[in-house]
Design an enzyme around this catalytic site. Sequence first.
Site, PDB file in Angstrom:
ATOM      1  N   SER A  18      34.898  41.602  40.232  1.00 23.85           N
ATOM      2  CA  SER A  18      34.375  40.831  39.385  1.00 23.85           C
ATOM      3  C   SER A  18      34.778  39.339  40.373  1.00 23.85           C
ATOM      4  CB  SER A  18      34.550  40.029  38.529  1.00 23.85           C
ATOM      5  OG  SER A  18      35.550  40.484  38.129  1.00 23.85           O
ATOM      6  N   GLY A  19      35.991  39.263  40.748  1.00 28.71           N
ATOM      7  CA  GLY A  19      37.335  38.666  41.577  1.00 28.71           C
ATOM      8  C   GLY A  19      36.188  37.847  42.350  1.00 28.71           C
ATOM      9  N   PRO A  20      36.216  36.617  42.664  1.00 31.92           N
ATOM     10  CA  PRO A  20      37.728  35.541  41.602  1.00 31.92           C
ATOM     11  C   PRO A  20      37.270  35.098  40.299  1.00 31.92           C
ATOM     12  CG  PRO A  20      36.744  34.145  43.521  1.00 31.92           C
ATOM     13  CD  PRO A  20      36.143  36.045  43.780  1.00 31.92           C
ATOM     14  N   GLU A  24      38.063  43.999  38.126  1.00 37.39           N
ATOM     15  CA  GLU A  24      38.719  42.931  39.341  1.00 37.39           C
ATOM     16  C   GLU A  24      39.594  44.299  39.568  1.00 37.39           C
ATOM     17  OE1 GLU A  24      39.539  42.258  42.575  1.00 37.39           O
ATOM     18  OE2 GLU A  24      37.581  41.423  42.024  1.00 37.39           O
ATOM     19  N   ASP A  28      40.152  49.813  40.017  1.00 38.23           N
ATOM     20  CA  ASP A  28      39.187  50.287  40.740  1.00 38.23           C
ATOM     21  C   ASP A  28      38.185  50.499  40.961  1.00 38.23           C
ATOM     22  OD1 ASP A  28      37.653  51.339  43.370  1.00 38.23           O
ATOM     23  OD2 ASP A  28      40.106  52.501  44.527  1.00 38.23           O
ATOM     24  N   ASP A  59      28.533  42.769  43.330  1.00 40.66           N
ATOM     25  CA  ASP A  59      29.084  42.642  44.413  1.00 40.66           C
ATOM     26  C   ASP A  59      30.612  42.978  45.748  1.00 40.66           C
ATOM     27  OD1 ASP A  59      29.379  39.654  46.194  1.00 40.66           O
ATOM     28  OD2 ASP A  59      30.034  38.482  44.817  1.00 40.66           O
ATOM     29  N   CYS A  91      28.008  39.292  50.226  1.00 42.09           N
ATOM     30  CA  CYS A  91      27.716  38.184  50.852  1.00 42.09           C
ATOM     31  C   CYS A  91      28.054  38.157  52.533  1.00 42.09           C
ATOM     32  CB  CYS A  91      29.271  37.146  51.062  1.00 42.09           C
ATOM     33  SG  CYS A  91      28.444  35.372  51.486  1.00 42.09           S
TER      34      CYS A  91
END
Length: 483
Positions: free
Chosen positions: A291-293, A315, A341, A362, A415
């Site tokens: 989840s970060g950031p 995270e 983890d 993600d 990404c």
Amino acid sequence: MSGERNGPHRRDARRPGGARRGGAETRARQDRVSAARTVAYDVLTAVRESDAYANLLLPARIERARLSPADAGLATELAYGTLRLLGRYDAIIARASGRPVEAIDPPVLDVLRLGAHQLLGTRVPTHAAVNEQVALARRVAPAAAGFVNAVLRAVSRRELADWLDEIAAGAGSPDEALALVHAHPVWIVRALRSALEREGRGDELAALLEADNASPRVNLVALPSLAPDPGTLGDADAYSPTGFTAEDPIGLVGRMDGRVRVQDEGSQLAALALSRVLPVRPGERWLDLCSGPGGKTALLAAEALEGGAQLVANEAVPARADLVRRAVAPVPMEVPVHVGDGRDLDPAAMDAEGGFDRILLDAPCTGLGALRRRPESRWRKSPSDVAELARLQGELADAAFAALAPGGVLAYVTCSPHTAETHAVLGRALERWGDAAEVLDTASVVQRVARHPLDLAGDDRTVQLWPHRHGTDAMFIALVRKG
């Protein structure tokens, strides 16, 4: 006549110290370096010496230097533009100086890079660019000031197009020519071509490389039900129903107490594809695995609040977990943020014994889809990073799929358009999962979410967004349902 013309000089010469004071004042003026250039140089130095991230460091340096908006804009353009086009400028500097850049002391090379960008990539007048960079050289490497002056004078004598023709002509292959002209490492040029060719759009490569080198406009997200409609805050995004741009984005973010955030339009579409793939049933359990950031987490939290679902975040890095907590704080619902983890996922420990109904993965990736936003990242990655990350992505995907409840949906997102991180990871995972997994028509879902139709290509089961085609980061999205 001659007495009138020369008299003042004789009187000044007779005045004790007169000429010396004038000379000192002249040298002081010559040695002045604007605060914007100093900030940009400091950022380049930190990136080179300490692997700093320009997007994190630059705002702090601008604030510390108390730059005006105009100077802050100049510092941003100089730092980001120079880092983004580093490979191009190094090739030009090598030719203008007659020596390989490896033979130039790194601080001097950074001065030259900043100068080359001002001369070839901005509207800064030639005399200002050369004089201030020479003054900067006097400050950081006094013995090299003459060398810097000579090299930048040589750079200034030719137009950018002429320099690009020269460095392309000297390249060892067409791919190397593209890499030098468009300032991308050769392996990234080849990876991007491969991804485009998979869609039958290989002829778009040059347009993609150019888009990677363009400074993107700051894009914002208005959290649903918590912020006003995006169209009332600025110009609504072409695709994301929660996104928009505004004239003063940072000021607006500051006034909206976290309900409006900076977020790329592609990232919004990735989160919304999961939250809107099916109608939300009250009581659903959602998980943001990496989840970060916290940008996508905040958007998912707002969507979960609207539908009556519950969201949990995970995270691996404690500092990034703190960022997630701050990101979701404006959403009036409890969002537990676990630190661990993601490959060791225990749904029971997150109060989801029957598994999660929706999971966003993600996945950590090379970030090749966000090169325009992270200017130095293209020079830090290598092909060996891809193999290592692909293994991690596969392991995280297995853990996420195992944590899904029957009928649950996993959004696999990167990404990066690199096919080794997208289709290859997904394909191998589907082989492992067998008949238990069904890939949904992700393209139809994203088109339904979007404000306007997207020009998508390739397999309907996945979506690849592109900077040159959609104005977003190059996000890859695949939705998989567990049988």
